[in-house]
Design a protein around this motif. Structure first.
Motif, PDB file in Angstrom:
ATOM      1  N   ALA A  53      -4.218  -3.577 -18.201  1.00  0.00           N
ATOM      2  CA  ALA A  53      -5.472  -3.632 -17.447  1.00  0.00           C
ATOM      3  C   ALA A  53      -5.483  -2.612 -16.320  1.00  0.00           C
ATOM      4  O   ALA A  53      -6.539  -2.116 -15.943  1.00  0.00           O
ATOM      5  CB  ALA A  53      -5.683  -5.035 -16.892  1.00  0.00           C
ATOM      6  N   THR A 112      -8.331  -9.186 -20.973  1.00  0.00           N
ATOM      7  CA  THR A 112      -7.939  -9.976 -19.814  1.00  0.00           C
ATOM      8  C   THR A 112      -8.858 -11.183 -19.700  1.00  0.00           C
ATOM      9  O   THR A 112     -10.025 -11.131 -20.093  1.00  0.00           O
ATOM     10  CB  THR A 112      -8.016  -9.168 -18.501  1.00  0.00           C
ATOM     11  N   ASP A 114      -9.680 -14.063 -16.701  1.00  0.00           N
ATOM     12  CA  ASP A 114      -9.473 -14.522 -15.333  1.00  0.00           C
ATOM     13  C   ASP A 114     -10.516 -15.564 -14.988  1.00  0.00           C
ATOM     14  O   ASP A 114     -11.656 -15.482 -15.439  1.00  0.00           O
ATOM     15  CB  ASP A 114      -9.600 -13.352 -14.342  1.00  0.00           C
ATOM     16  N   SER A 123      -4.961 -16.490 -15.128  1.00  0.00           N
ATOM     17  CA  SER A 123      -5.017 -15.038 -15.251  1.00  0.00           C
ATOM     18  C   SER A 123      -4.160 -14.677 -16.450  1.00  0.00           C
ATOM     19  O   SER A 123      -2.982 -15.044 -16.508  1.00  0.00           O
ATOM     20  CB  SER A 123      -4.489 -14.373 -13.983  1.00  0.00           C
ATOM     21  N   GLU A 125      -3.408 -11.650 -19.719  1.00  0.00           N
ATOM     22  CA  GLU A 125      -3.596 -10.299 -20.245  1.00  0.00           C
ATOM     23  C   GLU A 125      -2.823 -10.186 -21.565  1.00  0.00           C
ATOM     24  O   GLU A 125      -1.673 -10.608 -21.660  1.00  0.00           O
ATOM     25  CB  GLU A 125      -3.062  -9.272 -19.246  1.00  0.00           C
TER      26      GLU A 125
END
Length: 144
Positions: A53, A112, A114, A123, A125
């Protein structure tokens, strides 16, 4: 540097859109009745080209709210919420189909997630080798 700023701006705007309504609950008086019996579940999902990210070029961002009902800009919100409820919000348990055939071309995509899942901050990824590999997961969560 320009991609990082664009990625940060995308995340900030989307997070504001999703989490903005959640801030009202914090302003309630202690003796006020709860607005909902459900713990909040509001997520911002992004996808971009790159290995992480931090260096990815953003492509898309969607919102997903699962409580009290499925909504948001995610194209398959109801199915994605059902899948996440089935895994108790554990994104790592979303696995690839065994019958998918993909090339070994390396064109990384990073997804991602969140936000808040059932009242807890999350959170996440995950980097996929290419779009075919991402699509092989066959889940609605990553289909945006």
């Amino acid at each position: 540097m320009r991609n990082t700023a664009r990625w940060a701006a995308t995340l900030a705007l989307t997070a504001t859109a999703v989490c903005g309504p959640l801030t009202g609950a914090a302003l309630a008086t202690p003796d006020a009745a709860p607005a909902s019996l459900y713990a909040p579940s509001a997520l911002v999902l992004t996808i971009g080209h790159g290995e992480s990210a931090a260096v990815a070029t953003p492509m898309r961002a969607v919102t997903l709210t699962c409580a009290p009902k499925a909504s948001g800009t995610h194209p398959a919100a109801a199915q994605a919420c059902a899948e996440l409820r089935g895994t108790f919000g554990d994104f790592d348990t979303l696995t690839a189909r065994t019958d998918a055939l993909c090339t070994k071309q390396y064109d990384p995509l990073v997804v991602t997630i969140d936000g808040v899942w059932q009242g807890k901050r999350v959170s996440y990824e995950r980097t996929f080798g290419n779009e075919c590999v991402k699509n092989s997961y066959g889940t609605s969560v990553f289909a945006f």
